[in-house]
Design a protein around this motif. Structure first.
Motif, PDB file in Angstrom:
ATOM      1  N   UNK A  29       0.970  -1.736   0.057  1.00  0.00           N
ATOM      2  CA  UNK A  29       0.133  -0.183   0.250  1.00  0.00           C
ATOM      3  C   UNK A  29       0.819   1.584   0.175  1.00  0.00           C
ATOM      4  N   UNK A  30       0.534   2.361  -0.894  1.00  0.00           N
ATOM      5  CA  UNK A  30       1.321   3.931  -1.171  1.00  0.00           C
ATOM      6  C   UNK A  30       1.463   4.338   0.858  1.00  0.00           C
ATOM      7  N   UNK A  31       2.038   5.347   0.673  1.00  0.00           N
ATOM      8  CA  UNK A  31       1.497   6.142   1.723  1.00  0.00           C
ATOM      9  C   UNK A  31       0.756   7.072   1.844  1.00  0.00           C
ATOM     10  N   UNK A  66      -2.912   6.955   4.782  1.00  0.00           N
ATOM     11  CA  UNK A  66      -3.185   8.233   5.280  1.00  0.00           C
ATOM     12  C   UNK A  66      -4.427   7.947   4.506  1.00  0.00           C
ATOM     13  N   UNK A  67      -5.081   8.382   3.320  1.00  0.00           N
ATOM     14  CA  UNK A  67      -6.236   7.803   3.521  1.00  0.00           C
ATOM     15  C   UNK A  67      -7.070   6.677   3.845  1.00  0.00           C
ATOM     16  N   UNK A  68      -6.735   5.567   4.317  1.00  0.00           N
ATOM     17  CA  UNK A  68      -6.907   4.913   4.969  1.00  0.00           C
ATOM     18  C   UNK A  68      -8.050   4.834   6.366  1.00  0.00           C
ATOM     19  N   UNK A  69      -6.711   5.788   7.222  1.00  0.00           N
ATOM     20  CA  UNK A  69      -7.528   6.223   7.755  1.00  0.00           C
ATOM     21  C   UNK A  69      -8.151   6.919   8.702  1.00  0.00           C
ATOM     22  N   UNK A  70      -9.104   7.659   6.967  1.00  0.00           N
ATOM     23  CA  UNK A  70      -9.666   8.540   7.683  1.00  0.00           C
ATOM     24  C   UNK A  70     -11.445   7.256   7.397  1.00  0.00           C
ATOM     25  N   UNK A  71     -10.896   6.620   6.517  1.00  0.00           N
ATOM     26  CA  UNK A  71     -12.401   5.558   5.706  1.00  0.00           C
ATOM     27  C   UNK A  71     -12.183   3.985   6.645  1.00  0.00           C
ATOM     28  N   UNK A  72     -10.915   3.963   6.867  1.00  0.00           N
ATOM     29  CA  UNK A  72     -11.122   2.534   8.058  1.00  0.00           C
ATOM     30  C   UNK A  72      -9.807   2.547   8.994  1.00  0.00           C
ATOM     31  N   UNK A  73     -10.830   3.322  10.373  1.00  0.00           N
ATOM     32  CA  UNK A  73      -9.622   3.080  10.484  1.00  0.00           C
ATOM     33  C   UNK A  73      -8.773   1.804  11.407  1.00  0.00           C
ATOM     34  N   UNK A  74      -9.898   0.908  11.660  1.00  0.00           N
ATOM     35  CA  UNK A  74      -8.780  -0.328  12.149  1.00  0.00           C
ATOM     36  C   UNK A  74      -8.009  -0.893  11.204  1.00  0.00           C
ATOM     37  N   UNK A  75      -8.787  -0.855  10.003  1.00  0.00           N
ATOM     38  CA  UNK A  75      -7.744  -1.481   8.993  1.00  0.00           C
ATOM     39  C   UNK A  75      -6.192  -0.463   8.834  1.00  0.00           C
ATOM     40  N   UNK A  76      -6.270   0.545   9.298  1.00  0.00           N
ATOM     41  CA  UNK A  76      -5.099   1.632   8.984  1.00  0.00           C
ATOM     42  C   UNK A  76      -4.466   1.109   9.919  1.00  0.00           C
ATOM     43  N   UNK A  77      -5.052   1.065  11.116  1.00  0.00           N
ATOM     44  CA  UNK A  77      -4.517   0.208  12.814  1.00  0.00           C
ATOM     45  C   UNK A  77      -3.434  -1.382  12.271  1.00  0.00           C
ATOM     46  N   UNK A  78      -4.256  -1.825  11.035  1.00  0.00           N
ATOM     47  CA  UNK A  78      -3.648  -3.531  11.217  1.00  0.00           C
ATOM     48  C   UNK A  78      -2.670  -3.044  10.324  1.00  0.00           C
ATOM     49  N   UNK A  79      -2.776  -2.026   9.707  1.00  0.00           N
ATOM     50  CA  UNK A  79      -1.119  -2.567   9.017  1.00  0.00           C
ATOM     51  C   UNK A  79      -0.370  -1.783   9.298  1.00  0.00           C
ATOM     52  N   UNK A  80      -0.784  -0.122   9.890  1.00  0.00           N
ATOM     53  CA  UNK A  80       0.928  -0.451  10.555  1.00  0.00           C
ATOM     54  C   UNK A  80       1.628  -0.333  11.564  1.00  0.00           C
ATOM     55  N   UNK A  91       9.552   0.568   8.762  1.00  0.00           N
ATOM     56  CA  UNK A  91       9.018   2.146   9.308  1.00  0.00           C
ATOM     57  C   UNK A  91       8.948   3.542   8.040  1.00  0.00           C
ATOM     58  N   UNK A  92       9.915   2.965   6.584  1.00  0.00           N
ATOM     59  CA  UNK A  92       9.553   4.434   5.947  1.00  0.00           C
ATOM     60  C   UNK A  92       8.016   4.510   5.175  1.00  0.00           C
ATOM     61  N   UNK A  93       7.171   3.356   5.429  1.00  0.00           N
ATOM     62  CA  UNK A  93       6.257   2.748   5.490  1.00  0.00           C
ATOM     63  C   UNK A  93       5.027   3.401   6.261  1.00  0.00           C
ATOM     64  N   UNK A  94       5.567   3.676   7.155  1.00  0.00           N
ATOM     65  CA  UNK A  94       4.516   4.025   8.074  1.00  0.00           C
ATOM     66  C   UNK A  94       3.830   5.101   8.655  1.00  0.00           C
ATOM     67  N   UNK A 142      -0.411  11.133  16.655  1.00  0.00           N
ATOM     68  CA  UNK A 142      -1.444  11.686  16.609  1.00  0.00           C
ATOM     69  C   UNK A 142      -2.849  11.156  17.702  1.00  0.00           C
ATOM     70  N   UNK A 143      -1.983   9.326  17.158  1.00  0.00           N
ATOM     71  CA  UNK A 143      -2.674   8.617  18.447  1.00  0.00           C
ATOM     72  C   UNK A 143      -2.837   8.267  19.420  1.00  0.00           C
TER      73      UNK A 143
END
Length: 164
Positions: A4-6, A10-24, A33-36, A43-44
Motif C-alpha cells: 500500500x502506498x503512503x 493516509x487516506x485509510x486513516x479516515x476511511x477504515x481506521x481499524x484497517x489503518x491501525x492493523x496495517x501500521x 518504518x519508511x512506510x508507516x 497523533x493517535x
C-alpha cells in the motif's frame, strides 16, 4: 501483506481506521518504518496518552459541580437533606479518579494542574443545570475562578456537614 502506498495508507486513516491501525502495526512489526503513517500514528499515541487524563478531568469537573451545588443550591433542591445524590456522585467520582491513579500513577501529579480546565467544564454544567431546572441564570453569579482547591475537591467530607 498487501503493498500500500503512503497516500493510500493516509487516506485509510479516515476511511477504515481499524484497517489503518492493523496495517501500521504490521509495518512496525516488520520494521518497514519508511512506510508507516507517522503523522497520524503519533497523533493517535498522543490522544491515547491524554485519554485517561481527560477522563480524570471529567470526574474532577463532576466533583466541583456537585460541591458547588451543595454549597450554593441546596435551598433550590429542597433544603438541608437535599443533595445526597450530589454527595454520592462526588464519592463515586473520587473513586474513579483513585482507580485511574492505581492504573496510571503519573496522573496523580498531572490532575492537580488541570483544576481550572475542570472548573470551566463544571461552570458550563452548572449553568445548564440551572436552565434545565427553570432558573434564570442571570440571577446567579458563578465565579470565573474555581472556588475550591484540588485538595478540597478530593478530600472534603460533605457527609460531616449534614450533621452541622
Amino acid at each position: 501483506m498487501k503493498t500500500i502506498s503512503k497516500e493510500e495508507l493516509r487516506e485509510l486513516y479516515y476511511k477504515d481506521f481499524p484497517l489503518w491501525a492493523e496495517i501500521n502495526y504490521e509495518l512496525l512489526k516488520e520494521k518497514l518504518y519508511e512506510l508507516v503513517d507517522w503523522e497520524n500514528l503519533l497523533e493517535e499515541i498522543e490522544d491515547m496518552a491524554r485519554s485517561d487524563l481527560k477522563a480524570c478531568i471529567s470526574q474532577l469537573a463532576r466533583i466541583l459541580e456537585h460541591m458547588y451545588k451543595w454549597d450554593n443550591f441546596r435551598d433550590l433542591a429542597g433544603g438541608k437533606t437535599a443533595g445526597m445524590g450530589w454527595i454520592k456522585s462526588i464519592e463515586n467520582a473520587r473513586n474513579e479518579i483513585l482507580d485511574a491513579f492505581d492504573l496510571s500513577p503519573s496522573l496523580r501529579t498531572k490532575l492537580p494542574n488541570e483544576l481550572n480546565i475542570a472548573w470551566r467544564s463544571a461552570r458550563r454544567r452548572l449553568y445548564t443545570w440551572l436552565i434545565q431546572n427553570n432558573h434564570r441564570v442571570e440571577n446567579f453569579s458563578i465565579p470565573q475562578e474555581c472556588p475550591y482547591t484540588y485538595e478540597e475537591a478530593m478530600t472534603r467530607d460533605l457527609r460531616k456537614e449534614i450533621e452541622q
